[in-house]
Scaffold this active site. Structure first.
Site, mmCIF file in Angstrom:
data_model
loop_
_atom_site.group_PDB
_atom_site.id
_atom_site.type_symbol
_atom_site.label_atom_id
_atom_site.label_comp_id
_atom_site.label_asym_id
_atom_site.label_seq_id
_atom_site.Cartn_x
_atom_site.Cartn_y
_atom_site.Cartn_z
ATOM 1 N N HIS A 116 0.876 -1.181 0.000
ATOM 2 C CA HIS A 116 0.000 0.000 0.000
ATOM 3 C C HIS A 116 0.910 1.228 0.000
ATOM 4 C CE1 HIS A 116 -2.698 2.988 1.853
ATOM 5 N NE2 HIS A 116 -3.692 2.247 1.421
ATOM 6 N N ASP A 193 3.240 -4.380 7.873
ATOM 7 C CA ASP A 193 2.011 -3.611 7.695
ATOM 8 C C ASP A 193 0.843 -4.582 7.866
ATOM 9 O OD1 ASP A 193 -0.219 -2.314 6.857
ATOM 10 O OD2 ASP A 193 0.566 -1.688 4.902
ATOM 11 N N GLN A 196 -4.448 -4.979 6.987
ATOM 12 C CA GLN A 196 -5.489 -5.908 6.505
ATOM 13 C C GLN A 196 -5.452 -7.242 7.243
ATOM 14 O OE1 GLN A 196 -7.851 -5.068 4.476
ATOM 15 N NE2 GLN A 196 -7.039 -3.200 3.544
ATOM 16 N N LYS A 219 -10.516 -0.571 10.344
ATOM 17 C CA LYS A 219 -10.732 -1.740 9.478
ATOM 18 C C LYS A 219 -11.130 -2.959 10.301
ATOM 19 C CE LYS A 219 -7.193 -0.267 6.161
ATOM 20 N NZ LYS A 219 -7.968 0.337 5.084
ATOM 21 N N CYS A 356 -5.001 2.704 -3.588
ATOM 22 C CA CYS A 356 -3.771 3.250 -2.981
ATOM 23 C C CYS A 356 -2.634 2.246 -3.084
ATOM 24 C CB CYS A 356 -3.984 3.665 -1.525
ATOM 25 S SG CYS A 356 -5.261 4.884 -1.326
HETATM 26 N N1 C6P Z 1 -6.256 0.555 2.763
HETATM 27 C C1 C6P Z 1 -8.068 0.162 1.214
HETATM 28 O O1 C6P Z 1 -9.171 0.432 0.732
HETATM 29 P P1 C6P Z 1 -5.013 3.898 7.069
HETATM 30 O O2 C6P Z 1 -5.712 4.620 5.948
HETATM 31 O O3 C6P Z 1 -3.840 4.661 7.599
HETATM 32 O O4 C6P Z 1 -5.951 3.434 8.123
HETATM 33 O O5 C6P Z 1 -4.457 2.516 6.444
HETATM 34 C C2 C6P Z 1 -3.535 2.563 5.383
HETATM 35 C C3 C6P Z 1 -3.297 1.189 4.857
HETATM 36 C C4 C6P Z 1 -2.047 0.615 5.066
HETATM 37 N N2 C6P Z 1 -1.794 -0.634 4.663
HETATM 38 C C5 C6P Z 1 -2.717 -1.396 4.035
HETATM 39 C C6 C6P Z 1 -2.373 -2.800 3.643
HETATM 40 C C7 C6P Z 1 -3.987 -0.858 3.791
HETATM 41 O O6 C6P Z 1 -4.903 -1.615 3.185
HETATM 42 C C8 C6P Z 1 -4.288 0.464 4.191
HETATM 43 C C9 C6P Z 1 -5.603 1.085 3.879
HETATM 44 C C10 C6P Z 1 -7.580 0.992 2.386
HETATM 45 O O7 C6P Z 1 -7.387 -0.776 0.804
HETATM 46 C C11 C6P Z 1 -7.696 2.447 2.117
HETATM 47 S S1 C6P Z 1 -6.668 3.003 0.797
#
Ligand code: C6P
Length: 402
Positions: A116, A193, A196, A219, A356
């Site tokens: 991401h 990371d 997910q 999430k 993203c």
């Molecule tokens: N992915 C998706 O629709 P935040 O926005 O900081 O809570 O998380 C960022 C992020 C980091 N790593 C991974 C693997 C992610 O999937 C995400 C967020 C969302 O896939 C929003 S772009």
């Protein structure tokens, strides 16, 4: 577990007849989490760590208990849990604190094309500032990171490895245990990371032996505006803050300051108090159901949906072997934004775009995709409605000449 009955605990379903398949972006919020946050705003809506009065003690105790709940959730210690705004700010914190302080010109950072942007752009910026070099694990033909490919990328110059646990586009689970063991043999530090992964899998940072791990509340049924950075205590202790201000220091003079020990050193200003309580409520909510049961339910729905999709011609699925609840696909020759609008008209929420993760799109050689992600509140009926709309959408776009 009766997952259909569980839906009643999500107030949005009382207002909306929606098939919500965009959990990978943000999950829906159960009443228990709303109650957790409301407890703060109704009972002790004051600042923490500052007030010398009963309400402030109560708020501080609740905030401290929330950190303990998070620590237990991933089998970490209290001082290893830093509250952040989300996974993105947690990953930025590691990159700009740990990365900037250890990286030298020529040092290598290993990433993958599955990352991401939140686990790619901070490292790009830090590499530019330090002269470190980015290296990428080559993906296998299905788009997976393998331990073998990682081993071939690793070198004596590797200082940091930053990889996704579960890809937000492909849904693949990275084989982290062998990767972390290999990285440690070379003395590299591993950043995971888990944005997910945390909503679906029980994480034990001690067993995994990762050095840092990041995830978000929103999430995993928790609130927006809060996330977590786990870091091994000895690493955090040696790291400088990247934000400065109130509550992160022990002693301040005109020209200098002594900072607090972790986690407080990294949490300046008034923290997300209600959100921390909400995250702790979300963790209890998920644990009451059982993370294994949740993962199994998502897998069941994904398999059912996948079988239905594969029976319709003119659709490309990019991750047919995924082991989690994410299906990434396109209606051939139809832009995903057109398709997602068709779905929305039927009350079905999917995500369309590059998610993203533009480097995944580049690997797939597409501009954008549709993504359906399944979670604990989805049902067999949701899958049926999704497939009915998909069939109609395919016919509609074919008849319209796509
Ligand atoms: N992915 C998706 O629709 P935040 O926005 O900081 O809570 O998380 C960022 C992020 C980091 N790593 C991974 C693997 C992610 O999937 C995400 C967020 C969302 O896939 C929003 S772009």
């Amino acid at each position: 577990m009766d997952f259909t009955a569980l839906r009643k605990q999500f107030p949005v379903y009382a207002y909306e007849d929606i098939v919500y398949l965009d959990t990978a972006a943000s999950s829906l919020t159960p009443q228990a989490v709303i109650d957790g946050m409301n407890e703060y705003y109704t009972r002790f809506p004051v600042n923490v760590h500052r007030g010398v009065y009963r309400l402030s003690y109560q708020a501080t105790e609740a905030y401290t208990a929330a950190r303990e709940t998070v620590a237990k959730f991933i089998k970490a210690s209290f001082e290893e849990i830093i509250f952040t705004r989300g996974a993105s700010s947690a990953l930025n914190l590691v990159a700009f604190s740990y990365g900037l302080s250890v990286l030298k010109p020529g040092d290598e950072i290993i990433l993958s094309a599955l990352e991401h942007h939140s686990n790619l752009l901070p490292w790009q910026a830090v590499a530019k500032q330090t002269g470190a070099v980015l290296k990428f694990v080559p993906l296998d033909p299905s788009g997976r990171i393998t331990a073998e490919a990682f081993a071939s990328t690793l070198s004596k110059k590797t200082r940091i490895v930053a990889l996704t646990y579960v890809s937000n586009v492909m849904g693949y689970i990275t084989p982290l245990k062998p990767i972390i063991a290999l990285a440690h043999e070379q003395g590299a530090v591993v950043v995971v990371d888990a944005a997910q992964a945390a909503p679906h899998h029980a994480i034990n940072v001690k067993e995994l032996d990762c050095d840092f791990l990041a995830f978000s509340g929103h999430k995993m049924c928790g609130p927006t505006g809060i996330g977590v950075l786990y870091g091994k205590a000895h690493l955090l202790k040696a790291m400088p803050p990247i934000e400065y201000g109130g509550d992160m220091n022990d002693h301040v003079t005109l020209h200098d300051a002594v900072y607090k020990d972790p986690p407080y050193r990294f949490e300046t200003g008034t923290p997300p108090i209600a959100e921390a309580l909400g995250l702790a409520s979300a963790i209890r909510f998920l644990q009451d159901i059982g993370l294994d049961a949740i993962a199994e339910h998502a897998r069941h729905l994904r398999e059912k949906a996948l079988a239905g999709i594969e029976a319709i011609s003119g659709i490309t699925v990019y991750n047919p072997t995924t082991e989690t609840g994410i299906i990434t696909f396109n209606l051939d020759d139809v832009h995903p934004h057109d398709a997602v609008t068709y779905f929305d008209a039927d009350g079905i929420a999917l995500r369309a775009g590059h998610h993203c993760a533009q480097t995944v799109m580049q690997w797939l050689q597409v501009d954008a995709t549709l993504r359906a992600s399944f979670y604990l509140y989805n049902t067999d009926d949701d899958v049926k409605r999704f497939l009915d709309t998909l069939r109609r959408a395919r016919t509609f776009f074919t008849e319209a000449g796509f």
